[in-house]
Structure formats: structure tokens, C-alpha cells
Write a protein that holds these residues in place. Structure first.
Motif, PDB file in Angstrom:
ATOM      1  N   UNK A 167     -46.822  93.508 -24.195  1.00 31.01           N
ATOM      2  CA  UNK A 167     -48.175  92.973 -24.010  1.00 31.01           C
ATOM      3  C   UNK A 167     -48.132  91.520 -23.566  1.00 31.01           C
ATOM      4  N   UNK A 168     -49.263  91.069 -23.007  1.00 31.71           N
ATOM      5  CA  UNK A 168     -49.337  89.650 -22.647  1.00 31.71           C
ATOM      6  C   UNK A 168     -49.646  88.829 -23.907  1.00 31.71           C
ATOM      7  N   UNK A 169     -49.640  87.510 -23.755  1.00 31.93           N
ATOM      8  CA  UNK A 169     -49.757  86.640 -24.940  1.00 31.93           C
ATOM      9  C   UNK A 169     -51.078  86.870 -25.681  1.00 31.93           C
ATOM     10  N   UNK A 170     -52.165  87.028 -24.928  1.00 30.03           N
ATOM     11  CA  UNK A 170     -53.470  87.222 -25.579  1.00 30.03           C
ATOM     12  C   UNK A 170     -53.453  88.508 -26.422  1.00 30.03           C
ATOM     13  N   UNK A 171     -52.884  89.544 -25.852  1.00 29.71           N
ATOM     14  CA  UNK A 171     -52.848  90.825 -26.582  1.00 29.71           C
ATOM     15  C   UNK A 171     -51.954  90.731 -27.823  1.00 29.71           C
ATOM     16  N   UNK A 172     -50.815  90.037 -27.671  1.00 28.32           N
ATOM     17  CA  UNK A 172     -49.909  89.888 -28.821  1.00 28.32           C
ATOM     18  C   UNK A 172     -50.579  89.096 -29.941  1.00 28.32           C
ATOM     19  N   UNK A 173     -51.276  88.018 -29.559  1.00 28.07           N
ATOM     20  CA  UNK A 173     -51.953  87.196 -30.587  1.00 28.07           C
ATOM     21  C   UNK A 173     -53.030  88.005 -31.291  1.00 28.07           C
ATOM     22  N   UNK A 174     -53.757  88.811 -30.535  1.00 25.09           N
ATOM     23  CA  UNK A 174     -54.792  89.646 -31.171  1.00 25.09           C
ATOM     24  C   UNK A 174     -54.151  90.557 -32.222  1.00 25.09           C
ATOM     25  N   UNK A 175     -53.062  91.203 -31.861  1.00 25.59           N
ATOM     26  CA  UNK A 175     -52.409  92.115 -32.819  1.00 25.59           C
ATOM     27  C   UNK A 175     -51.951  91.367 -34.064  1.00 25.59           C
ATOM     28  N   UNK A 176     -51.403  90.180 -33.859  1.00 27.20           N
ATOM     29  CA  UNK A 176     -50.893  89.429 -35.010  1.00 27.20           C
ATOM     30  C   UNK A 176     -52.033  88.909 -35.881  1.00 27.20           C
ATOM     31  N   UNK A 177     -53.067  88.385 -35.217  1.00 30.71           N
ATOM     32  CA  UNK A 177     -54.131  87.716 -35.980  1.00 30.71           C
ATOM     33  C   UNK A 177     -55.165  88.684 -36.561  1.00 30.71           C
ATOM     34  N   UNK A 178     -55.427  89.784 -35.866  1.00 22.94           N
ATOM     35  CA  UNK A 178     -56.515  90.666 -36.318  1.00 22.94           C
ATOM     36  C   UNK A 178     -56.050  91.796 -37.235  1.00 22.94           C
ATOM     37  N   UNK A 179     -54.742  91.952 -37.392  1.00 29.74           N
ATOM     38  CA  UNK A 179     -54.258  93.097 -38.191  1.00 29.74           C
ATOM     39  C   UNK A 179     -53.158  92.660 -39.162  1.00 29.74           C
ATOM     40  N   UNK A 180     -52.679  93.622 -39.947  1.00 27.34           N
ATOM     41  CA  UNK A 180     -51.600  93.345 -40.904  1.00 27.34           C
ATOM     42  C   UNK A 180     -50.210  93.490 -40.303  1.00 27.34           C
ATOM     43  N   UNK A 181     -50.110  93.654 -38.990  1.00 26.33           N
ATOM     44  CA  UNK A 181     -48.827  93.930 -38.340  1.00 26.33           C
ATOM     45  C   UNK A 181     -47.782  92.846 -38.628  1.00 26.33           C
ATOM     46  N   UNK A 182     -46.568  93.277 -39.006  1.00 22.88           N
ATOM     47  CA  UNK A 182     -45.496  92.311 -39.304  1.00 22.88           C
ATOM     48  C   UNK A 182     -44.352  92.368 -38.297  1.00 22.88           C
TER      49      UNK A 182
END
Ligand code: SF4
Length: 432
Positions: free
Chosen positions: A268-283
Motif C-alpha cells: 500500500x501507499x503511505x496514506x493507506x498504511x497510516x490508515x491501517x495503523x491508526x484506525x485499527x488494532x493491526x500490529x
């Protein structure tokens, strides 16, 4: 060359070939590689056949059958997957994620002998094995009526979810050449009597996850993986939106935001990666580059090449390290596919040198690499190709392990307890 010399050269090359594929010889040749891992690799390469005596010990009430939810297909279309064990466990806790094949292939046999399940080859016993236990949630249904074994499957200590069983790289015929996800999706659609869905409802996932977590001590992490979805305002936004819904639904089961879950998705691009990290519990984030050579990447993964590209794939992995942290970002390679002909490397030495250089480049940037063992799957473009020697796979696993150690990288989500599908990360239990 005289006839005698030609015969001698032939004998020599046959002997060398025999040694490159001989488990016992290689266990002696590589004393610093676990013999269990060498055996595991060979069993993965050649597959297993379950004899009648072995199947007499398989109890679908107790053991996980290979018809549980999964994204990839079967290796041998003659095998009925609801009646056979999903995989095997060795005495030291090493999992063998392995496909069953017909008895006439060059496979290992699983037999029941003298009160034990054993792996045999040419009548010789190699090791004791066990079947994987079935989790209790398999017998339950979600509130929408879906059998939970169609939602998630289990490795010995990991829950596995494949929420989207299709890959849009196939839309214009550019799926990866070793991959049978498209064939599997078609097969499941054609034979769907048990309620399998190509796209899972996040509610069904949350409920299944809730039940799985009731089995105390069984699951230490969860893996999510699916095909790529190119759709959206920017490519792959649809994929990211869906994963965010799934991860939020899973997160309802925890009082804290972050929980042990790994996503294997597109780069994913940076925006998509940040969304996954910030909006979810993904580790943990994994994005599989599959083959570490730009020209082979173009040939073997035409969809990944068309939508993202080799250099950009690596760049996005490095951005992910900045967001998720070292040791939490992974990339998988299909070990051995770099030798696929006609365009692959012509010698195993050359393939190994290039591949390990690529692994080292990723490690320098904090990305851990794991390898699977390439199997020419029925229904993939590469189904009739020849696989590399066992010696190659042992050197590849050891080489990746050494680089992981050198850069002091860890790999908690893909180690022998949680994943068990990567010979190199099986070796990480020796991590200094
Ligand atoms: S990205 Fe490649 S390997 Fe993954 S599902 Fe799509 S075609 Fe298969």
C-alpha cells in the motif's frame, strides 16, 4: 569425450543429483540446520499420501480436515479434501503445512505403524507425526448461519482468515504464474454446498473470532490474507477499506486498541498504511514481493508489476517499517520460483546468490523476509515445471536465517509456533 568418460560423467552427475535430493545425506552435510526442518522441506516439496492405516487414525471430530477455510487450492484434484487431515506436526513442534497427493506420485507416505503415526519413504520410517487438532469453534455457526470452519482455519497456535478469496490481478489475466487462487475461487463457487463465501462478512468474522478466543491458550495471534483488490479512488483503496472494517470488527473483542494480528496485503501507499495503523488494532504488516529480481518479478508477477512495480514495492515496505516498526514488517518470497524456466536463473548457485542479496537489501531497511517452498500447483501456469533440489531449499532457508540474525530482526508472527510455513523462520527458534 570417450564413451567411458561420458558414462563416468553421467554417473557422477546422477550421484550429485541424488545427493542434492537425499534427506539423510543433507542432514549430515548441514549439521547446523535442524534435521526436522530439512525433513519438513522435503515433505513440502514432494507432498504426502495418507494410507488407509493413517486415515484410520484420523477423526474429523478431533482433527482438522483440509476442507477448512483457505485461499489456495489443492495440489492434486483427485484428493477429496474433507476426508483427509489438513497437515502434520513433528515431535519438536515443527509444523508441516503440506498438501496430500495421489499414491502414484513421488511422495512420502503417512502410515500407522506399531501404535504410532509415521512418515515413511521407500518402506523406511523417517519420523513420528501427529495430526493438527481441530479447534472447538469449528462445530459452531455464526448468527447468520455460516459454519465457522468456513470462516477461519487454524494452525497449531494461530488463527487464519482469508476474508476475500479472489484476486483482481486475474481480471486481465495477470495473476502470479505460480498461483492458483483464481482456480480455487472458481472451484469453490462451482462446488459450494457448505456455504463458503468469496467475501466474508465482518460480522461473521467477529463472531468466529469471539468463539476462537474462548479456547484459552490456543491462539497467540491471527493472520489475515486475501487476494489483491485494485479498485477504489486510488488503487487498492477498496482492499484497505474492507480490511479496516474486518479489523475493527475483530477489535470489538478487546478492551485495548492493539491486538496480535498480522495482515498480508498488497504493497500500500503511505496514506493507506497510516490508515491501517491508526484506525485499527493491526500490529504486523506483510506484503509479499515473491521473487527478488526485477526482471523475474515482471514475468512471474505481472499484476503486481503492472499496478505497483518492483522498486515501488520495496519502497512501500520501507515506509511500512517507519510506521509499524522494525520486526513488524515482513515480505514473503516463493522460494525456488526464481529457478522457474524458461526465464528463471539457470543455476541454483546463481539463484541463491541473487536471492540472498535481495533478502539482505530488505533486511538493511528493517524488513524481515520469509520463504515458502514453491510447489507447482494444479491450475497455475507453472503447474508442470520442475522444482529445485532439496539442497537448494536448505541453503536458502539457512541463508535467510543468517541474514535475519545478522540484522537482529525478529519475526514473532511467522515463527514455528504461529505460522509454520516458512523453513527459514522455523530456524529462528535458535535466535541468539
Ligand atoms: S497477488 Fe499473486 S499470489 Fe497473491 S492472490 Fe494475487 S495472483 Fe495469487
Amino acid at each position: 569425450m570417450s564413451e567411458k568418460h561420458a558414462r563416468e560423467a553421467d554417473n557422477f552427475s546422477n550421484a550429485a543429483k541424488y545427493e542434492r535430493d537425499d534427506v539423510k545425506f543433507l542432514i549430515e552435510k548441514y549439521p547446523d540446520v535442524s534435521p526436522f526442518v530439512i525433513l519438513k522441506i522435503d515433505v513440502q516439496r514432494r507432498g504426502v499420501h495418507y494410507t488407509e492405516s493413517a486415515l484410520s487414525q484420523f477423526d474429523p471430530k478431533v482433527h482438522q480436515a483440509s476442507n477448512a477455510s483457505r485461499i489456495f487450492g489443492i495440489r492434486d484434484k483427485n484428493i477429496h479434501d474433507s476426508l483427509i487431515p489438513s497437515s502434520l506436526l513433528l515431535r519438536d513442534g515443527t509444523s508441516i503445512c503440506v498438501d496430500a497427493v495421489s499414491p502414484d506420485s513421488n511422495s512420502y507416505l503417512v502410515e500407522y505403524f506399531d501404535g504410532k503415526l509415521v512418515l515413511t519413504d521407500n518402506g523406511e520410517i523417517y519420523e513420528e507425526v501427529e495430526y493438527w487438532e481441530k479447534p472447538s469453534f469449528f462445530d459452531k455457526k455464526t448468527s447468520s448461519g455460516k459454519p465457522m470452519y468456513t470462516i477461519a482455519s487454524a494452525r497449531p497456535q494461530r488463527l487464519s482468515l482469508a476474508p476475500y478469496g479472489y484476486c483482481h490481478f486475474w481480471d486481465n489475466g495477470k495473476g502470479c504464474l505460480y498461483c492458483d487462487v483464481f482456480t480455487q475461487a472458481k472451484l469453490r463457487k462451482a462446488t459450494d454446498k457448505e456455504g463458503y463465501s468469496i467475501k466474508l462478512d465482518p460480522r461473521d468474522i467477529s463472531e468466529t473470532y469471539h468463539e476462537a478466543l474462548k479456547e484459552e491458550g490456543r491462539f497467540t495471534t491471527t493472520s489475515l490474507t486475501s487476494g489483491s483488490n485494485t479498485h477504489g479512488f486510488e488503487p487498492f483503496d477498496a482492499e484497505v477499506d474492507y480490511y479496516i472494517d474486518v479489523l475493527k470488527a475483530m477489535g470489538e473483542n478487546f478492551a485495548i486498541k492493539k491486538f496480535p494480528v498480522q495482515l498480508t496485503g498488497t504493497a500500500y501507499n503511505e496514506r493507506q498504511l497510516r490508515r491501517l495503523y491508526e484506525e485499527t488494532g493491526l500490529m504486523g504488516y506483510t506484503s509479499d514481493i515473491e521473487v527478488l529480481d526485477p526482471e523475474l518479478f515482471k514475468w512471474i508477477c505481472p499484476g503486481k508489476s503492472e499496478w505497483i512495480g518492483f522498486d515501488n514495492w520495496k519502497k512501500r515496505l520501507y515506509i511500512a517499517v517507519d510506521i509499524f516498526g522494525r520486526g513488524n514488517v515482513n515480505s514473503g518470497i516463493v522460494g525456488g520460483v526464481e529457478l522457474a524456466q524458461p526465464n528463471g536463473f539457470k543455476s541454483e548457485d546463481e539463484a541463491l546468490k541473487h536471492t540472498l542479496a535481495g533478502v539482505e537489501e530488505l533486511a538493511e531497511h528493517g524488513v524481515t523476509v520469509v520463504n515458502t517452498v514453491w510447489i507447482p500447483r494444479q491450475g497455475s501456469y507453472f503447474e508442470h515445471l520442475k522444482i529445485p533440489s532439496l539442497d537448494y531449499y536448505v541453503r536458502l532457508a539457512k541463508g535467510i536465517y543468517d541474514i535475519t540474525e545478522k540484522y537482529d530482526l525478529t519475526n514473532d508472527t511467522d515463527d514455528f509456533r504461529r505460522c509454520g510455513n516458512h523453513p527459514n523462520s522455523d530456524l529462528l527458534r535458535l535466535h541468539k
